[in-house]
Design an enzyme around this catalytic site. Structure first.
Site, PDB file in Angstrom:
ATOM      1  N   LYS A   1      -9.060   5.487  -3.333  1.00 33.73           N
ATOM      2  CA  LYS A   1     -10.040   6.497  -2.890  1.00 33.73           C
ATOM      3  C   LYS A   1     -10.914   6.959  -4.054  1.00 33.73           C
ATOM      4  O   LYS A   1     -12.123   7.072  -3.931  1.00 33.73           O
ATOM      5  CB  LYS A   1      -9.346   7.710  -2.266  1.00 33.73           C
TER       6      LYS A   1
ATOM      7  N   ARG B   1      -5.691  16.551   5.111  1.00 32.19           N
ATOM      8  CA  ARG B   1      -4.458  15.771   5.000  1.00 32.19           C
ATOM      9  C   ARG B   1      -3.526  16.048   6.170  1.00 32.19           C
ATOM     10  O   ARG B   1      -2.454  15.446   6.250  1.00 32.19           O
ATOM     11  CB  ARG B   1      -3.743  16.170   3.709  1.00 32.19           C
TER      12      ARG B   1
ATOM     13  N   ARG C   1      -0.488   1.741 -12.670  1.00 30.57           N
ATOM     14  CA  ARG C   1      -1.273   2.870 -13.178  1.00 30.57           C
ATOM     15  C   ARG C   1      -0.457   3.650 -14.209  1.00 30.57           C
ATOM     16  O   ARG C   1      -0.953   4.018 -15.271  1.00 30.57           O
ATOM     17  CB  ARG C   1      -1.644   3.780 -11.989  1.00 30.57           C
TER      18      ARG C   1
ATOM     19  N   ARG D   1       0.397  12.361 -14.719  1.00 28.20           N
ATOM     20  CA  ARG D   1       0.529  13.446 -13.741  1.00 28.20           C
ATOM     21  C   ARG D   1       2.008  13.661 -13.453  1.00 28.20           C
ATOM     22  O   ARG D   1       2.768  12.693 -13.375  1.00 28.20           O
ATOM     23  CB  ARG D   1      -0.177  13.037 -12.444  1.00 28.20           C
TER      24      ARG D   1
ATOM     25  N   ARG E   1       5.356  11.255  -1.652  1.00 27.10           N
ATOM     26  CA  ARG E   1       3.911  11.338  -1.371  1.00 27.10           C
ATOM     27  C   ARG E   1       3.500  10.338  -0.293  1.00 27.10           C
ATOM     28  O   ARG E   1       2.707  10.652   0.590  1.00 27.10           O
ATOM     29  CB  ARG E   1       3.116  11.091  -2.663  1.00 27.10           C
TER      30      ARG E   1
END
Ligand code: ADP
Length: 259
Positions: free
Chosen positions: A13, A88, A127, A139, A150
């Site tokens: 995204k 969401r 990542r 993060r 998640r």
């Protein structure tokens, strides 16, 4: 141009949003970034969101809805925006609809980036490895355990939005597993194409829809029939406390599964 980018964590995204921002001269509004900024600044919202985010769960709807309502009123969002990470949940989508209607605004499209779960895990692992190798700060929610939560939160609470926006006739689905440039082309073609056709609303009364729901939605994990889903959205989209309460009970999952 007012767009929503819909897709699980790691779907790409952010990458696509950055390109669309340049192409249309609009702003990217990422609720994840806004919340991380609030956490960093130690505001009241940040304090409320910090632990929830670290667990990979969703921050309460009222918090994010208030943040977005405030943000889309800023002058830089007047020309248009791309929402990344919002809505969401179905109640958030309903709140967004009301917000936009009140401002006389309309959505131009909702782009769904479709990516299989196993690919998401690999992408996030890459990542994290890259960030570690380059000494970048990670993060707190970028670790395998939290990632599972998640992805689960997406599957349970956010994926129903695909049906919601299909029902509203604004959904454009794109294969998010193709190379970045191909995904970009697919998004451009989807946005240039004629507006998506609105899904046929069944003429069933809400009673009939409720009946079908009872008959067909008992078994956990099974797909609900389109009529029941549409009925559910119609109820959620209807103003009034009863409808709002119903949508919350039906649509908000209590807890994400762990492990
Ligand atoms: P991801 O990279 O997983 O897509 P984001 O950066 O968009 O995540 O968001 C990170 C976290 O911020 C989420 O896991 C959630 O806790 C919180 N968050 C962001 N947007 C929302 C939202 N619209 N509703 C509830 N929580 C949100």
């Amino acid at each position: 141009m007012r767009l929503i980018l819909l897709g699980p964590p790691g779907a790409g995204k952010g990458t696509q949003a950055q390109r669309l921002v340049k192409k249309y001269g609009i702003v990217q509004l990422s609720t994840g970034d806004m919340l991380r900024a609030a956490v960093g600044a130690g505001t009241r919202i940040g304090q409320r969101a910090k632990d929830i985010m670290a667990r990979g769960e969703l921050v309460p709807d009222d918090v994010v809805v208030a943040i977005v309502a405030d943000r889309i009123d800023q002058p830089d969002a007047k020309k248009g925006f791309i929402l990344d990470g919002f809505p969401r949940t179905v109640p958030q989508a309903v709140a967004l609809d009301r917000m936009l209607t009140a401002k006389g605004m309309k959505l131009d499209g909702v782009i769904e980036l479709k990516v299989d779960a196993n690919i998401l895990h690999k992408r996030i692992a890459n990542r994290v490895a890259q960030a570690k190798a380059s000494g970048e700060a990670l993060r707190p929610d970028d670790n395998p355990e939290v990632l599972r939560t998640r992805i689960e939160a997406y599957r349970e609470q956010t994926a129903p939005l695909v049906d919601y926006y299909r029902w509203k006739g604004v959904l454009k689905s794109v294969n998010g597993m193709a190379p970045i440039a191909e995904v970009a082309n697919a998004i451009d073609s989807a946005l240039d194409a004629a507006p998506a056709k609105k899904a046929t609303r069944k003429k069933a009364t809400s009673k009939a829809v409720a009946g079908k729901r009872t008959a067909a939605t008992k078994v956990g994990g099974r797909k609900k029939p389109a009529a029941a889903r549409s009925g559910r959205f119609a109820a959620a989209a209807k103003p009034g406390r009863k409808a709002a309460a119903r949508s919350k009970t039906t649509l908000r999952k209590s807890k994400s599964r762990r492990g």
